[in-house]
Design a protein around this motif. Structure first.
Motif, PDB file in Angstrom:
ATOM      1  N   ALA A 135       3.620  18.882 -10.808  1.00 21.32           N
ATOM      2  CA  ALA A 135       3.918  20.182 -10.204  1.00 21.32           C
ATOM      3  C   ALA A 135       5.309  20.685 -10.580  1.00 21.32           C
ATOM      4  O   ALA A 135       5.756  21.718 -10.074  1.00 21.32           O
ATOM      5  N   GLY A 136       5.996  19.952 -11.435  1.00 19.23           N
ATOM      6  CA  GLY A 136       7.318  20.379 -11.878  1.00 19.23           C
ATOM      7  C   GLY A 136       8.458  19.930 -10.993  1.00 19.23           C
ATOM      8  O   GLY A 136       9.584  20.411 -11.132  1.00 19.23           O
ATOM      9  N   LEU A 137       8.176  18.982 -10.080  1.00 18.21           N
ATOM     10  CA  LEU A 137       9.221  18.446  -9.209  1.00 18.21           C
ATOM     11  C   LEU A 137       9.711  17.115  -9.765  1.00 18.21           C
ATOM     12  O   LEU A 137       8.960  16.381 -10.401  1.00 18.21           O
ATOM     13  N   ASN A 138      10.968  16.815  -9.494  1.00 17.00           N
ATOM     14  CA  ASN A 138      11.563  15.565  -9.963  1.00 17.00           C
ATOM     15  C   ASN A 138      11.634  14.595  -8.796  1.00 17.00           C
ATOM     16  O   ASN A 138      12.484  14.725  -7.913  1.00 17.00           O
ATOM     17  N   GLY A 139      10.706  13.638  -8.739  1.00 16.63           N
ATOM     18  CA  GLY A 139      10.668  12.664  -7.652  1.00 16.63           C
ATOM     19  C   GLY A 139      11.130  11.298  -8.097  1.00 16.63           C
ATOM     20  O   GLY A 139      10.942  10.912  -9.254  1.00 16.63           O
ATOM     21  N   ARG A 140      11.744  10.557  -7.187  1.00 17.50           N
ATOM     22  CA  ARG A 140      12.171   9.191  -7.446  1.00 17.50           C
ATOM     23  C   ARG A 140      11.649   8.292  -6.317  1.00 17.50           C
ATOM     24  O   ARG A 140      11.823   8.619  -5.141  1.00 17.50           O
ATOM     25  N   VAL A 141      11.031   7.200  -6.672  1.00 13.80           N
ATOM     26  CA  VAL A 141      10.540   6.252  -5.672  1.00 13.80           C
ATOM     27  C   VAL A 141      11.535   5.118  -5.541  1.00 13.80           C
ATOM     28  O   VAL A 141      11.935   4.519  -6.542  1.00 13.80           O
ATOM     29  N   GLN A 142      11.934   4.830  -4.316  1.00 13.97           N
ATOM     30  CA  GLN A 142      12.785   3.674  -4.031  1.00 13.97           C
ATOM     31  C   GLN A 142      12.059   2.791  -3.019  1.00 13.97           C
ATOM     32  O   GLN A 142      11.585   3.273  -1.990  1.00 13.97           O
ATOM     33  N   SER A 143      11.985   1.520  -3.325  1.00 11.72           N
ATOM     34  CA  SER A 143      11.235   0.587  -2.495  1.00 11.72           C
ATOM     35  C   SER A 143      12.147  -0.397  -1.781  1.00 11.72           C
ATOM     36  O   SER A 143      13.116  -0.899  -2.357  1.00 11.72           O
ATOM     37  N   ALA A 144      11.814  -0.669  -0.510  1.00 11.44           N
ATOM     38  CA  ALA A 144      12.558  -1.671   0.256  1.00 11.44           C
ATOM     39  C   ALA A 144      12.218  -3.082  -0.205  1.00 11.44           C
ATOM     40  O   ALA A 144      12.939  -4.030   0.099  1.00 11.44           O
ATOM     41  N   LEU A 145      11.104  -3.235  -0.925  1.00 10.44           N
ATOM     42  CA  LEU A 145      10.753  -4.502  -1.562  1.00 10.44           C
ATOM     43  C   LEU A 145      11.093  -4.401  -3.046  1.00 10.44           C
ATOM     44  O   LEU A 145      10.881  -3.356  -3.667  1.00 10.44           O
ATOM     45  N   ALA A 158       0.831  -1.211   0.000  1.00  6.95           N
ATOM     46  CA  ALA A 158       0.000   0.000   0.000  1.00  6.95           C
ATOM     47  C   ALA A 158       0.862   1.256   0.000  1.00  6.95           C
ATOM     48  O   ALA A 158       0.533   2.253  -0.657  1.00  6.95           O
ATOM     49  N   THR A 159       1.995   1.223   0.705  1.00  8.47           N
ATOM     50  CA  THR A 159       2.872   2.401   0.717  1.00  8.47           C
ATOM     51  C   THR A 159       3.492   2.630  -0.658  1.00  8.47           C
ATOM     52  O   THR A 159       3.751   3.774  -1.038  1.00  8.47           O
ATOM     53  N   VAL A 160       3.728   1.562  -1.400  1.00  7.87           N
ATOM     54  CA  VAL A 160       4.267   1.709  -2.755  1.00  7.87           C
ATOM     55  C   VAL A 160       3.247   2.428  -3.638  1.00  7.87           C
ATOM     56  O   VAL A 160       3.591   3.317  -4.426  1.00  7.87           O
ATOM     57  N   MET A 161       1.992   2.052  -3.506  1.00  5.61           N
ATOM     58  CA  MET A 161       0.930   2.717  -4.273  1.00  5.61           C
ATOM     59  C   MET A 161       0.875   4.209  -3.942  1.00  5.61           C
ATOM     60  O   MET A 161       0.780   5.059  -4.833  1.00  5.61           O
ATOM     61  N   ASN A 162       0.945   4.535  -2.657  1.00  4.98           N
ATOM     62  CA  ASN A 162       0.929   5.941  -2.247  1.00  4.98           C
ATOM     63  C   ASN A 162       2.150   6.684  -2.780  1.00  4.98           C
ATOM     64  O   ASN A 162       2.058   7.841  -3.205  1.00  4.98           O
ATOM     65  N   ALA A 163       3.310   6.030  -2.730  1.00  4.94           N
ATOM     66  CA  ALA A 163       4.542   6.661  -3.208  1.00  4.94           C
ATOM     67  C   ALA A 163       4.458   6.966  -4.702  1.00  4.94           C
ATOM     68  O   ALA A 163       4.900   8.027  -5.157  1.00  4.94           O
ATOM     69  N   MET A 164       3.881   6.042  -5.453  1.00  7.50           N
ATOM     70  CA  MET A 164       3.730   6.263  -6.894  1.00  7.50           C
ATOM     71  C   MET A 164       2.786   7.432  -7.169  1.00  7.50           C
ATOM     72  O   MET A 164       3.043   8.262  -8.048  1.00  7.50           O
ATOM     73  N   ALA A 165       1.697   7.508  -6.402  1.00  7.29           N
ATOM     74  CA  ALA A 165       0.750   8.614  -6.571  1.00  7.29           C
ATOM     75  C   ALA A 165       1.413   9.949  -6.222  1.00  7.29           C
ATOM     76  O   ALA A 165       1.227  10.952  -6.929  1.00  7.29           O
ATOM     77  N   LEU A 166       2.193   9.956  -5.135  1.00 10.86           N
ATOM     78  CA  LEU A 166       2.878  11.176  -4.726  1.00 10.86           C
ATOM     79  C   LEU A 166       3.906  11.601  -5.759  1.00 10.86           C
ATOM     80  O   LEU A 166       4.018  12.782  -6.103  1.00 10.86           O
ATOM     81  N   SER A 167       4.647  10.652  -6.289  1.00  9.38           N
ATOM     82  CA  SER A 167       5.654  10.943  -7.296  1.00  9.38           C
ATOM     83  C   SER A 167       5.020  11.535  -8.551  1.00  9.38           C
ATOM     84  O   SER A 167       5.534  12.491  -9.144  1.00  9.38           O
ATOM     85  N   ASP A 168       3.882  10.969  -8.964  1.00  2.00           N
ATOM     86  CA  ASP A 168       3.213  11.477 -10.159  1.00  2.00           C
ATOM     87  C   ASP A 168       2.683  12.890  -9.931  1.00  2.00           C
ATOM     88  O   ASP A 168       2.775  13.749 -10.818  1.00  2.00           O
ATOM     89  N   ALA A 169       2.153  13.146  -8.738  1.00  2.00           N
ATOM     90  CA  ALA A 169       1.668  14.495  -8.420  1.00  2.00           C
ATOM     91  C   ALA A 169       2.826  15.488  -8.408  1.00  2.00           C
ATOM     92  O   ALA A 169       2.670  16.634  -8.826  1.00  2.00           O
ATOM     93  N   MET A 170       3.979  15.050  -7.936  1.00  2.00           N
ATOM     94  CA  MET A 170       5.152  15.913  -7.956  1.00  2.00           C
ATOM     95  C   MET A 170       5.575  16.232  -9.386  1.00  2.00           C
ATOM     96  O   MET A 170       5.925  17.369  -9.709  1.00  2.00           O
ATOM     97  N   ARG A 171       5.522  15.224 -10.237  1.00  2.00           N
ATOM     98  CA  ARG A 171       5.884  15.444 -11.647  1.00  2.00           C
ATOM     99  C   ARG A 171       4.988  16.503 -12.271  1.00  2.00           C
ATOM    100  O   ARG A 171       5.465  17.398 -12.991  1.00  2.00           O
TER     101      ARG A 171
END
Length: 237
Positions: free
Chosen positions: A94-104, A79-92
């Motif tokens: 907004a003009g921000l460069n986000g990277r998601v890194q997963s412990a799994l 579930a946290t991966v899903m949230n991270a992907m949504a947050l990263s896309d929202a950042m994109r």
């Protein structure tokens, strides 16, 4: 304007993404959080984010229906991966460069967590979103925030909540409750204040990594903390 901190670790709960909704991700709330993060990124502050998954699935709650705790926790990590992907896309957007890194390891979807690469991303001005907690059951995303904050050399962990700091009592029940502007780790322990879970709190204390508890729903609060103003509650050594 000079920020008081050069590198921060922001801890977001999954519930922060819900807004007034009963579950899931509220687009308006997501956009508001991203705007708060952008105001800090524009100052040149390096930002890591650890996000929870309680809005989609609360791992521990699974045990109430007889589910094995470890299985429930792994589901919560997804579930946290899903949230991270949504947050990263929202950042994109907004003009921000986000990277998601997963412990799994889910390499078809997000990058695996690699400490050196995460630090390089931060130095390049990218925002790194750490997903899947620590990658282990029985450890909360609070612990993941303390761990990742220590690993990347963050100067402070900022825990975003619904309350604008730590109070002497529950402000909803006691109108005379007052907010601590600052409090030491030892005093927080002595007063049995629930700042982070015990494992995360002990790790921050041992690493001398301060914590600020603040409200993500209060406009401009994140930026005021980064600028060194009196906002939220600072827990320090």
């Amino acid at each position: 304007m000079t920020a008081a901190y050069g590198r921060i670790l922001l801890k977001l709960s999954g519930e922060a993404l819900m807004g007034d909704d009963a579950y899931g991700i509220n687009p308006a709330m997501l956009a508001s959080i991203v705007a708060e993060v952008k105001s800090v990124a524009d100052l040149g502050v390096e930002i890591g984010v650890v996000i929870g998954g309680g809005n989609i699935f609360r791992g521990v709650a699974g045990t109430a229906t007889g589910m094995d705790r470890a299985t429930a926790d792994y589901m919560g990590m997804l579930a946290t991966v899903m949230n991270a992907m949504a947050l990263s896309d929202a950042m994109r957007q907004a003009g921000l460069n986000g990277r998601v890194q997963s412990a799994l390891n889910i390499e078809q979807v997000v990058e695996p967590y690699i400490r050196g690469k995460a630090i390089r991303y931060l130095e390049e001005g990218k925002i790194v979103i750490f997903a899947a907690g620590t990658g282990n059951p029985f450890f909360t995303t609070d612990t993941a925030a303390a761990l990742r904050g220590s690993e990347i050399g963050a100067e402070i962990v900022l825990k975003a909540t619904k309350v604008d700091g730590i109070y002497t009592a529950d402000p909803k029940q006691d109108p005379l409750a007052t907010r601590f502007a600052r409090i030491s780790f030892d005093e927080a322990i002595g007063r049995d204040l629930k700042v982070l879970d015990s494992t995360a709190f002990a790790l921050c204390r041992d690493q001398k990594l301060p914590i600020n508890v603040f409200s993500i729903f209060k406009p401009g609060a994140l930026k005021r903390i980064v600028m060194g103003e009196d906002e939220g509650t600072l827990v320090h050594v």
